[in-house]
Every structure is written in structure tokens, then in C-alpha cells.
Design an enzyme around this catalytic site. Structure first.
Site, PDB file in Angstrom:
ATOM      1  N   ILE A 152       0.829  -1.201   0.000  1.00  0.00           N
ATOM      2  CA  ILE A 152       0.000   0.000   0.000  1.00  0.00           C
ATOM      3  C   ILE A 152       0.864   1.251   0.000  1.00  0.00           C
ATOM      4  O   ILE A 152       0.634   2.190  -0.778  1.00  0.00           O
ATOM      5  CB  ILE A 152      -0.954  -0.011   1.210  1.00  0.00           C
ATOM      6  CG1 ILE A 152      -1.914  -1.203   1.103  1.00  0.00           C
ATOM      7  CG2 ILE A 152      -1.745   1.299   1.286  1.00  0.00           C
ATOM      8  CD1 ILE A 152      -2.750  -1.434   2.345  1.00  0.00           C
ATOM      9  N   ARG A 232      -3.382   1.272  10.812  1.00  0.00           N
ATOM     10  CA  ARG A 232      -3.816   0.642  12.056  1.00  0.00           C
ATOM     11  C   ARG A 232      -3.838   1.696  13.161  1.00  0.00           C
ATOM     12  O   ARG A 232      -2.928   2.518  13.278  1.00  0.00           O
ATOM     13  CB  ARG A 232      -2.859  -0.487  12.463  1.00  0.00           C
ATOM     14  CG  ARG A 232      -2.942  -1.731  11.586  1.00  0.00           C
ATOM     15  CD  ARG A 232      -4.234  -2.504  11.827  1.00  0.00           C
ATOM     16  NE  ARG A 232      -4.282  -3.733  11.062  1.00  0.00           N
ATOM     17  CZ  ARG A 232      -4.763  -3.858   9.832  1.00  0.00           C
ATOM     18  NH1 ARG A 232      -5.229  -2.768   9.220  1.00  0.00           N
ATOM     19  NH2 ARG A 232      -4.788  -5.019   9.218  1.00  0.00           N
ATOM     20  N   ASP A 256      -8.666   6.995   9.488  1.00  0.00           N
ATOM     21  CA  ASP A 256      -9.674   5.978   9.166  1.00  0.00           C
ATOM     22  C   ASP A 256      -9.706   4.893  10.235  1.00  0.00           C
ATOM     23  O   ASP A 256     -10.564   4.020  10.198  1.00  0.00           O
ATOM     24  CB  ASP A 256      -9.349   5.352   7.801  1.00  0.00           C
ATOM     25  CG  ASP A 256     -10.414   4.385   7.321  1.00  0.00           C
ATOM     26  OD1 ASP A 256     -11.617   4.735   7.422  1.00  0.00           O
ATOM     27  OD2 ASP A 256     -10.069   3.280   6.863  1.00  0.00           O
ATOM     28  N   GLU A 261     -11.648   0.392  18.518  1.00  0.00           N
ATOM     29  CA  GLU A 261     -12.766   0.579  17.589  1.00  0.00           C
ATOM     30  C   GLU A 261     -13.989  -0.218  18.032  1.00  0.00           C
ATOM     31  O   GLU A 261     -13.855  -1.372  18.436  1.00  0.00           O
ATOM     32  CB  GLU A 261     -12.352   0.156  16.172  1.00  0.00           C
ATOM     33  CG  GLU A 261     -11.251   1.035  15.597  1.00  0.00           C
ATOM     34  CD  GLU A 261     -10.887   0.670  14.158  1.00  0.00           C
ATOM     35  OE1 GLU A 261     -11.454  -0.322  13.640  1.00  0.00           O
ATOM     36  OE2 GLU A 261     -10.044   1.350  13.556  1.00  0.00           O
ATOM     37  N   HIS A 280     -13.201   3.207   9.444  1.00  0.00           N
ATOM     38  CA  HIS A 280     -12.408   2.080   8.930  1.00  0.00           C
ATOM     39  C   HIS A 280     -12.931   1.639   7.561  1.00  0.00           C
ATOM     40  O   HIS A 280     -13.320   0.487   7.344  1.00  0.00           O
ATOM     41  CB  HIS A 280     -12.431   0.906   9.909  1.00  0.00           C
ATOM     42  CG  HIS A 280     -11.182   0.073   9.840  1.00  0.00           C
ATOM     43  ND1 HIS A 280     -10.567  -0.450  10.949  1.00  0.00           N
ATOM     44  CD2 HIS A 280     -10.426  -0.330   8.786  1.00  0.00           C
ATOM     45  CE1 HIS A 280      -9.494  -1.133  10.591  1.00  0.00           C
ATOM     46  NE2 HIS A 280      -9.392  -1.069   9.281  1.00  0.00           N
ATOM     47  N   GLY A 282     -11.121   1.747   4.682  1.00  0.00           N
ATOM     48  CA  GLY A 282     -10.027   1.538   3.743  1.00  0.00           C
ATOM     49  C   GLY A 282     -10.291   0.492   2.681  1.00  0.00           C
ATOM     50  O   GLY A 282      -9.921   0.657   1.520  1.00  0.00           O
TER      51      GLY A 282
END
Length: 529
Positions: A152, A232, A256, A261, A280, A282
Site C-alpha cells: 500500500i 492501524r 480511518d 474501535e 475504517h 479503507g
């Protein structure tokens, strides 16, 4: 005819190649509990899941025909990998399926952050026509710091160059040669923090990367930095970030992911005017969800047809006779790799594994995988496993070389791991199993030692001078660090030497810094096994 059970919602497009295969029968039965799955799984050769179905040992024990479990996604925390491995069931995932979508989400967040898009939108639909409050910045001619140059991070860097940005890149496995190929500038975390205009993180969350960016980094950070985290939660210290924004050090942030969470309703990110958040997202695109299903379906088909496959996340089948000889060495092999990775202080471009003794006459690839996993996992965390580690090494231009010799310097078997870094700097650690003593490290670089590879250890490089051992012990004692064992290795009296201490708890960085400041002591590194 192979039978495949799909127990979670997966689009027909994602599994189309399975449905079209003449030798495969696909059945969709979603929302089943453990007992319901146990009752029917014995009919199937393959099981496809996402995150809802928990594939337990009980389910796999009932799956007497089960050859493969496919997870249409990246994580496999809902699958009992140990139970699958014991039963010879291959577990596969789709690690590449969310690369582009996470990369693009990173850019969406970066653009939104640069131009205040969510804040401007909220005011506009609220009836205010406010053009003065949202003066943004361009990406062109700005410096982007990328922490983590895996799949990524590399894609983000590629797109940032198209925007006219300069790239500072940090990755523990990024060499100068590879950085030049990617047209990025190799940098340290400190250099990125001090010089970048934007910073994005793309590393796994490991003990080493937890709060990688925290108060010490914010204290020296370039004023006006903008920070994006689509990787993360926990890599960036959230409370320290809020404080840095409030002090005017950081211009804004886009996250994000959260350390916990979903975040609590009073989380300071949720109502801060300079922080953008998403839940989240992504990997949340139609294409990504279809791609992971397509990738897994293709792998399942290969496995059922006994064809070559990739992306397995557990141990591939190994002959029982070979496994019996190798298995006792898996643990020491992984620890030697981890020890070497922690002791090395430069990016690694070659891993050299030498087998000496009885293991030299069999296929040691499974053991090599454990060693490479130990090396890579120190920086890449749980993303590394014994199957994908060789692929991950290759993707980072790390060459793995294996040699064998029948002579083993008096040991039944001797495993030697050498990491070669830039400028051919080498880090060597060797180990074995001793009858009655278990796992032992018997050599570190050129020095013979006898150390159990376990717990918290401090590796010290020093000059062999009287009184130094006492000063080290005194300093540790003053900081409430108890020494469990100590080994000293040297070649000649008064020359270069090493000291390795096993201690009862983790050692704070301040204590290591104090150790390094002692006369005749060159450096001190904490190693955790």
C-alpha cells in the site's frame, strides 16, 4: 465433483469462476451457527467465509473431506489456524485485494485534509456561505513522508509523485538501491518528522510501531504537518496528536482507524475541527470486496485441482518423516531470526541461513520459512506467516540464501543466521538444541556464548575493561532491573567484546541510553524473544 460451501454473504461475481467450473458444485448457506455447520460440513471439500463465520476446531474436525478454508479478506482471526494445520487443511486469504482501495482512500483523506472538504461541506449545507475560513494547500511541490513501503505504501508513493510531491520513505527493509528504483528518498522516521509537509503511515501495528509517532516526535516535528492514518490505530499516539494540533504544531489529521474501535463517544477526534475521521473504510469498495472473493475463489480452485497455489497462511503439507525431524527446530529457528532482526540496525538485503549437521541431508524449506518469518515479523508483525514470508522477502528485494554442511562444530545440528545489510554489514547469530538444556544461542557475530533465547535480553557491545560489568549491574539495579543471567563473549583480553544479559522485565529506553553513555560501552540493544 468438488463441493464448496459459502457460509457468509459473498457476491456471485466474486465466486463466478467457481460457479462456472465443471468440476465444482457451489452451495450458499449463510447465517449458520457452529452446530449447524458441524452437521453438514462433512459433505464439503472447501469452505468460503468472510468475517462472520467462526471456523472452529470442532467444525474442522467434522469436515472430514475439507481440503481448504478460504477467507475473502485479509485477516484470518476467525479461523483456528492451529487446528487447520494439524488436520492438513490449507487456509488462504486475499492479501492483495485491498491494496488499491486503501491507497485511494489514503489519497481521498489527504485531499480532504488539504482542502478542508468535510468542514466546508458541513457549513455549506448548514446554510453558511463561508469561503474565507477554508484556505487550503496544494499537494504539488510538497514533501510526503511515507512510513512503511509495503504494497500500500508503495502505491501511495507512486500516486504522490504524479501529484508533483517529493517522497521521503521509511521502511526497515527498504534499501538504498530499492529506494532509487522507486524514485523515493530513503529517510529515517526522525528525518520525515522534521522535514515532511504531509505524513502517512502504512505499517503493521507491532510492539515496535506502537506509538511510533508520539510526544518526542511531535516536539521536533515540522510546523504545519498534516497526518493521515489509514493503516492501524495505535501507530500514532492519539492524545499526543490532539495536543500537537492544539499547540499549532500539526495543521490537521485524517484518520480511518482508531486505537480502540469503535471509539467512545467522547473521543477527542470526534469533535475536533481539524481532524477528519471515517469508520475504517479503507477496504470498503465494491471492487475490493469483489477482488478478494475473486482471488480466494481462484486459489480454492487451484487447491482442489492439486495445482500450484499461493497466499496460504498456514503450514503447507510436509512429509511426516521430514516434519518429525524438523519440528523440534521450528521454535529455535524463529527465535534466531527474531534475535538477528532486532540486533541488526540497518535495512537487510540478504538473509543467509546455514544448516550444519544431521539436517543437511533433508529438505529444510519449512524450517527456513520459520527463520525468515522470525526476521520479517519483528517489523511486519502478524502480517507475516510461514507461507507468505518468502513472498514478502522477495517483494522487498531480500535475497534468501541457504547452504548446508555435514560438519557442525561439535553440535548435532547448528543453525546459523546471517543478515547482510547495506555496505555488507553482517549480523550473525547461531543456535542449536542441547540435550538436557533445550534451545541455546551459541554464537553472536564472532563471539561464542551460551544463552537461552527467551524473555527480555540486553545485548551490549563494549571494550573488555575491568569494572565495566559492575557498572552495568549497578546502573540496572538502580533502575529496578533484575539480572537473571549474564554471558560475556570476547576474542582477546582487553579487546572488543559483547555482553548479553537476561533480565526480568522490559527495559525503558532511558535506561538503555544511560547504559550507552557508560565509558567503554559502545551500544546497548533490548531484544525480546
Amino acid at each position: 465433483m468438488f463441493k464448496v460451501l459459502v457460509s457468509d454473504p459473498i457476491s456471485d461475481l466474486g465466486i463466478q469462476q467457481l460457479m462456472d467450473a465443471a468440476d465444482v458444485q457451489v452451495e450458499k448457506k449463510t447465517g449458520l451457527g457452529e452446530d449447524e455447520l458441524v452437521a453438514i460440513i462433512g459433505e464439503y471439500d472447501a469452505l468460503l467465509v468472510r468475517s462472520q463465520t467462526r471456523v472452529t476446531e470442532k467444525i474442522m474436525a467434522a469436515g472430514t473431506k475439507l481440503k481448504v478454508v478460504g477467507r475473502a479478506g485479509v485477516g484470518v482471526d476467525n479461523i483456528d489456524l492451529e487446528a487447520a494445520t494439524k488436520r492438513g487443511i490449507i487456509v488462504i486469504n486475499a492479501p492483495d485485494g485491498n491494496t488499491i482501495t486503501t491507497c485511494e482512500h489514503t489519497f481521498a483523506m489527504m485531499m480532504a485534509l488539504a482542502r478542508h472538504i468535510p468542514q466546508a461541506y458541513a457549513k455549506t449545507i448548514g446554510g453558511e456561505w463561508d469561503r474565507k475560513s477554508f484556505l487550503g494547500v496544494e499537494l504539488r511541490n510538497k514533501t510526503l513522508g511515507v512510513l512503511g513501503m509495503g504494497r500500500i505504501g508503495s502505491e501511495v508513493a507512486k500516486r504522490a509523485k504524479a501529484f508533483g510531491m517529493s517522497i521521503l520513505a521509511f521502511d526497515p527493509f527498504l534499501t538504498q538501491e530499492r529506494a532509487e528504483k522507486m524514485e523515493v528518498k530513503l529517510a529515517t522516521v526522525d528525518e520525515i518528522v522534521r522535514n515532511a509537509d504531509f505524513m502517512t503511515v502504512h505499517t503493521p501495528l507491532t510492539p515496535e510501531t506502537h506509538h511510533l509517532i508520539s510526544r518526542p516526535q511531535f516536539e521536533v516535528m515540522k510546523k504545519g504537518m498534516r497526518i493521515i492514518n489509514c493503516a492501524r490505530g495505535g501507530i500514532i499516539d492519539e492524545l499526543a496528536l490532539v495536543d500537537a494540533i492544539n499547540k499549532g504544531i500539526v495543521a490537521g489529521a485524517a484518520f480511518d482507524v482508531f486505537e480502540s474501535e469503535p471509539p467512545q463517544s467522547d473521543h477527542p477526534f470526534l469533535n475536533h475541527p481539524k481532524i477528519i475521521v471515517t469508520p475504517h473504510l479503507g477496504a470498503s469498495t465494491v471492487e475490493a470486496q469483489e477482488n478478494v472473493a475473486i482471488d480466494v475463489s481462484e486459489e480454492v480452485l487451484h487447491i482442489l485441482r492439486n495445482e500450484p497455489f499461493k497466499n496460504a497462511v498456514n503450514m503447507p503439507p510436509v512429509a511426516a518423516s521430514i516434519m518429525c525431524r524438523l519440528q523440534p527446530y521450528f521454535s529455535i529457528g524463529e527465535k534466531l531470526g527474531s534475535f538477528a532482526a532486532q540486533a541488526a540496525n540497518q535495512a537487510v538485503h540478504e538473509i543467509h541461513v546455514d544448516y550444519a549437521g544431521d539436517l543437511s541431508d533433508i529438505d529444510t524449506l519449512p524450517l527456513t520459512r520459520y527463520i525468515v518469518k522470525g526476521i520479517l515479523a519483528h517489523h511486519l508483525g502478524s502480517d507475516v506467516n510461514i507461507v507468505n514470508c518468502m513472498h514478502l522477502a522477495k517483494s522487498r528485494d531480500i535475497n534468501v540464501v541457504v547452504t548446508k554442511a555435514s560438519k557442525s562444530k561439535g553440535f548435532t545440528n547448528l543453525l546459523t543466521v546471517t543478515l547482510k545489510s547495506q555496505n555488507d554489514v553482517e549480523t550473525l547469530v547461531a543456535g542449536t538444541l542441547l540435550n538436557g538444556y533445550g534451545e541455546r544461542i551459541v554464537q553472536i557475530d564472532k563471539y561464542p556464548v551460551d544463552v537461552a533465547p527467551e524473555g527480555y535480553q540486553i545485548l551490549i557491545s563494549h571494550n573488555d575493561k575491568p569494572g565495566l560489568i559492575g557498572r552495568v549491574g549497578t546502573l540496572l539495579g538502580e533502575n529496578d532491573v533484575n539480572i537473571a543471567s549474564m554471558q560475556v563473549g570476547r576474542k582477546i583480553i582487553g579487546g572488543a567484546a559483547i555482553m548479553i544479559l537476561t533480565v526480568d522485565k522490559a527495559v525503558q529506553k532511558e535506561v538503555l541510553n544511560h547504559l550507552t553513555s557508560l565509558p567503554e560501552l559502545n551500544h546497548a540493544i533490548e531484544i525480546t524473544l
